[in-house]
Design a protein around this motif. Structure first.
Motif, PDB file in Angstrom:
ATOM      1  N   MET A  35      40.763 -49.592   1.408  1.00 41.65           N
ATOM      2  CA  MET A  35      41.456 -49.286   2.666  1.00 41.65           C
ATOM      3  C   MET A  35      40.793 -49.959   3.849  1.00 41.65           C
ATOM      4  SD  MET A  35      42.102 -45.237   2.387  1.00 41.65           S
ATOM      5  CE  MET A  35      42.266 -44.506   0.775  1.00 41.65           C
ATOM      6  N   GLN A  36      41.598 -50.113   4.900  1.00 44.29           N
ATOM      7  CA  GLN A  36      41.092 -50.597   6.180  1.00 44.29           C
ATOM      8  C   GLN A  36      41.681 -49.736   7.287  1.00 44.29           C
ATOM      9  OE1 GLN A  36      42.527 -54.667   5.904  1.00 44.29           O
ATOM     10  NE2 GLN A  36      40.440 -55.370   5.510  1.00 44.29           N
ATOM     11  N   VAL A  37      40.868 -49.433   8.299  1.00 47.58           N
ATOM     12  CA  VAL A  37      41.356 -48.726   9.481  1.00 47.58           C
ATOM     13  C   VAL A  37      41.900 -49.789  10.426  1.00 47.58           C
ATOM     14  CG1 VAL A  37      40.766 -47.251  11.437  1.00 47.58           C
ATOM     15  CG2 VAL A  37      39.656 -46.878   9.218  1.00 47.58           C
ATOM     16  N   GLU A  38      43.174 -49.677  10.763  1.00 53.17           N
ATOM     17  CA  GLU A  38      43.819 -50.655  11.652  1.00 53.17           C
ATOM     18  C   GLU A  38      43.844 -50.189  13.097  1.00 53.17           C
ATOM     19  OE1 GLU A  38      44.558 -53.614  10.615  1.00 53.17           O
ATOM     20  OE2 GLU A  38      44.293 -53.217   8.485  1.00 53.17           O
ATOM     21  N   ALA A  39      44.064 -48.887  13.310  1.00 51.39           N
ATOM     22  CA  ALA A  39      44.155 -48.364  14.682  1.00 51.39           C
ATOM     23  C   ALA A  39      43.932 -46.861  14.660  1.00 51.39           C
ATOM     24  CB  ALA A  39      45.520 -48.671  15.279  1.00 51.39           C
ATOM     25  N   VAL A  40      43.340 -46.358  15.747  1.00 45.79           N
ATOM     26  CA  VAL A  40      43.198 -44.920  15.938  1.00 45.79           C
ATOM     27  C   VAL A  40      43.404 -44.600  17.409  1.00 45.79           C
ATOM     28  CG1 VAL A  40      41.654 -44.455  13.988  1.00 45.79           C
ATOM     29  CG2 VAL A  40      40.689 -45.081  16.195  1.00 45.79           C
ATOM     30  N   ASP A  41      43.859 -43.420  17.659  1.00 49.12           N
ATOM     31  CA  ASP A  41      43.979 -42.876  19.004  1.00 49.12           C
ATOM     32  C   ASP A  41      43.966 -41.367  18.842  1.00 49.12           C
ATOM     33  OD1 ASP A  41      44.323 -42.579  21.766  1.00 49.12           O
ATOM     34  OD2 ASP A  41      45.885 -44.117  21.869  1.00 49.12           O
ATOM     35  N   GLU A  42      43.999 -40.642  19.917  1.00 46.56           N
ATOM     36  CA  GLU A  42      43.977 -39.198  19.826  1.00 46.56           C
ATOM     37  C   GLU A  42      45.179 -38.705  19.021  1.00 46.56           C
ATOM     38  OE1 GLU A  42      42.513 -36.310  23.048  1.00 46.56           O
ATOM     39  OE2 GLU A  42      44.700 -36.338  23.263  1.00 46.56           O
ATOM     40  N   GLY A  43      44.911 -38.043  17.890  1.00 42.83           N
ATOM     41  CA  GLY A  43      45.960 -37.493  17.052  1.00 42.83           C
ATOM     42  C   GLY A  43      46.727 -38.508  16.234  1.00 42.83           C
ATOM     43  N   GLN A  44      46.218 -39.739  16.146  1.00 38.59           N
ATOM     44  CA  GLN A  44      46.935 -40.797  15.439  1.00 38.59           C
ATOM     45  C   GLN A  44      45.955 -41.696  14.698  1.00 38.59           C
ATOM     46  OE1 GLN A  44      49.513 -43.033  18.085  1.00 38.59           O
ATOM     47  NE2 GLN A  44      49.578 -41.298  19.483  1.00 38.59           N
ATOM     48  N   ALA A  45      46.439 -42.265  13.595  1.00 42.32           N
ATOM     49  CA  ALA A  45      45.643 -43.247  12.866  1.00 42.32           C
ATOM     50  C   ALA A  45      46.570 -44.087  11.992  1.00 42.32           C
ATOM     51  CB  ALA A  45      44.591 -42.574  11.996  1.00 42.32           C
ATOM     52  N   VAL A  46      46.182 -45.348  11.808  1.00 44.36           N
ATOM     53  CA  VAL A  46      46.901 -46.264  10.929  1.00 44.36           C
ATOM     54  C   VAL A  46      45.888 -46.892   9.990  1.00 44.36           C
ATOM     55  CG1 VAL A  46      48.348 -48.323  10.790  1.00 44.36           C
ATOM     56  CG2 VAL A  46      48.608 -46.761  12.738  1.00 44.36           C
ATOM     57  N   LEU A  47      46.103 -46.725   8.681  1.00 42.31           N
ATOM     58  CA  LEU A  47      45.260 -47.330   7.655  1.00 42.31           C
ATOM     59  C   LEU A  47      46.127 -48.165   6.732  1.00 42.31           C
ATOM     60  CD1 LEU A  47      43.362 -44.979   8.654  1.00 42.31           C
ATOM     61  CD2 LEU A  47      42.435 -44.991   6.358  1.00 42.31           C
ATOM     62  N   THR A  48      45.536 -49.210   6.151  1.00 45.71           N
ATOM     63  CA  THR A  48      46.269 -50.086   5.244  1.00 45.71           C
ATOM     64  C   THR A  48      45.510 -50.259   3.936  1.00 45.71           C
ATOM     65  OG1 THR A  48      45.242 -52.042   6.217  1.00 45.71           O
ATOM     66  CG2 THR A  48      47.390 -51.389   7.103  1.00 45.71           C
ATOM     67  N   LEU A  49      46.265 -50.712   2.933  1.00 48.20           N
ATOM     68  CA  LEU A  49      45.715 -50.982   1.605  1.00 48.20           C
ATOM     69  C   LEU A  49      46.637 -51.977   0.913  1.00 48.20           C
ATOM     70  CD1 LEU A  49      43.849 -49.979  -0.906  1.00 48.20           C
ATOM     71  CD2 LEU A  49      45.867 -48.643  -1.479  1.00 48.20           C
ATOM     72  N   THR A  50      46.056 -53.008   0.318  1.00 39.68           N
ATOM     73  CA  THR A  50      46.834 -53.927  -0.511  1.00 39.68           C
ATOM     74  C   THR A  50      46.722 -53.469  -1.955  1.00 39.68           C
ATOM     75  OG1 THR A  50      46.502 -55.765   1.018  1.00 39.68           O
ATOM     76  CG2 THR A  50      47.108 -56.325  -1.246  1.00 39.68           C
ATOM     77  N   VAL A  51      47.877 -53.287  -2.609  1.00 40.68           N
ATOM     78  CA  VAL A  51      47.897 -52.802  -3.997  1.00 40.68           C
ATOM     79  C   VAL A  51      47.417 -53.920  -4.918  1.00 40.68           C
ATOM     80  CG1 VAL A  51      49.309 -51.863  -5.863  1.00 40.68           C
ATOM     81  CG2 VAL A  51      49.806 -51.229  -3.477  1.00 40.68           C
ATOM     82  N   GLU A  52      46.288 -53.669  -5.581  1.00 40.71           N
ATOM     83  CA  GLU A  52      45.710 -54.612  -6.531  1.00 40.71           C
ATOM     84  C   GLU A  52      45.891 -54.065  -7.946  1.00 40.71           C
ATOM     85  OE1 GLU A  52      41.784 -55.887  -5.384  1.00 40.71           O
ATOM     86  OE2 GLU A  52      42.286 -55.694  -3.264  1.00 40.71           O
ATOM     87  N   LYS A  53      45.586 -54.882  -8.931  1.00 39.88           N
ATOM     88  CA  LYS A  53      45.806 -54.506 -10.332  1.00 39.88           C
ATOM     89  C   LYS A  53      45.134 -53.175 -10.679  1.00 39.88           C
ATOM     90  CE  LYS A  53      45.838 -56.299 -14.998  1.00 39.88           C
ATOM     91  NZ  LYS A  53      45.570 -57.413 -15.883  1.00 39.88           N
ATOM     92  N   HIS A  54      43.909 -52.962 -10.167  1.00 37.05           N
ATOM     93  CA  HIS A  54      43.206 -51.723 -10.502  1.00 37.05           C
ATOM     94  C   HIS A  54      43.794 -50.485  -9.815  1.00 37.05           C
ATOM     95  CE1 HIS A  54      41.007 -53.175  -6.918  1.00 37.05           C
ATOM     96  NE2 HIS A  54      40.828 -51.894  -6.659  1.00 37.05           N
ATOM     97  N   HIS A  55      44.788 -50.662  -8.937  1.00 38.09           N
ATOM     98  CA  HIS A  55      45.481 -49.536  -8.311  1.00 38.09           C
ATOM     99  C   HIS A  55      46.734 -49.127  -9.089  1.00 38.09           C
ATOM    100  CE1 HIS A  55      43.632 -51.268  -4.433  1.00 38.09           C
ATOM    101  NE2 HIS A  55      42.970 -50.153  -4.710  1.00 38.09           N
ATOM    102  N   THR A  56      47.093 -49.893 -10.120  1.00 42.70           N
ATOM    103  CA  THR A  56      48.347 -49.630 -10.825  1.00 42.70           C
ATOM    104  C   THR A  56      48.145 -48.683 -12.006  1.00 42.70           C
ATOM    105  OG1 THR A  56      48.122 -51.623 -12.200  1.00 42.70           O
ATOM    106  CG2 THR A  56      49.350 -51.844 -10.132  1.00 42.70           C
TER     107      THR A  56
END
Length: 141
Positions: free
Chosen positions: A26-47
Motif C-alpha cells: 500500500m501507499q498513502v496518497e492523501a490525508v486530511d481531517e477525517g479523510q484518507a486515500v490509499l492505493t495498492l497495485t494488485v500483484e500475483k501474490h495478492h491473487t
C-alpha cells in the motif's frame, strides 16, 4: 497546527510504525481531517485460487484507509466494527484506490465509509468502519 497538518503528521507517525500496510504494497496518497486515500497495485501474490484479488487484501486496503482517516485528529482510535461488500473483482495489475470519508463523529464513536475503485473508477468494494477513540495520541503535540 492546521487540521490538515495534524492529519499529515498523524499519518507519517502511523506509517512509520505500520509494518503490515507497506508490506502488502500500500501507499498513502492523501490525508486530511477525517479523510484518507490509499492505493495498492494488485500483484500475483495478492491473487486467490480464482486468479482475482483476494478479498482479504481488498479488506486490508479499505481498513488501512479507514485507520488513517479516523486517527487524523491525533486521537488514538481503533476499529470497533467493520463490514465490507464486494461489488466487482480486483484483477491482476489493477490499481486499487481506497477513499475513506468520515460520515459521523460523536464523542468517542465515529462512522467512516470507504469506497475501493480500480483504475477505471469501477467500484470494487464498499466498506463501513465504526471507530472508537481510546486513550492516548498518535504523536506528541
Amino acid at each position: 497546527m492546521t487540521p490538515k497538518e495534524r492529519a499529515e503528521q498523524a499519518a507519517r507517525t502511523m506509517w512509520g510504525n505500520d509494518q503490515a500496510s507497506p508490506w502488502v504494497g500500500m501507499q498513502v496518497e492523501a490525508v486530511d481531517e477525517g479523510q484518507a486515500v490509499l492505493t495498492l497495485t494488485v500483484e500475483k501474490h495478492h491473487t486467490n485460487g480464482h486468479g482475482i484479488c483476494h478479498g482479504g487484501v481488498i479488506y486490508m486496503l479499505a481498513d488501512s484507509a479507514f485507520a488513517f482517516a479516523c486517527n487524523s485528529r491525533n486521537q488514538s482510535t481503533v476499529a470497533q466494527h467493520n463490514s465490507i461488500t464486494y461489488i466487482a473483482p480486483g484483477q491482476l495489475g489493477d490499481r486499487l484506490t481506497a477513499t475513506a470519508t468520515e460520515v459521523s463523529l460523536t464523542g468517542r464513536s465515529g462512522i467512516y465509509d470507504v469506497t475501493v475503485v480500480n483504475q477505471t473508477n469501477t467500484v470494487v468494494a464498499v466498506f463501513r468502519g465504526c471507530s472508537r477513540a481510546v486513550r492516548g495520541h498518535v504523536f506528541e503535540e
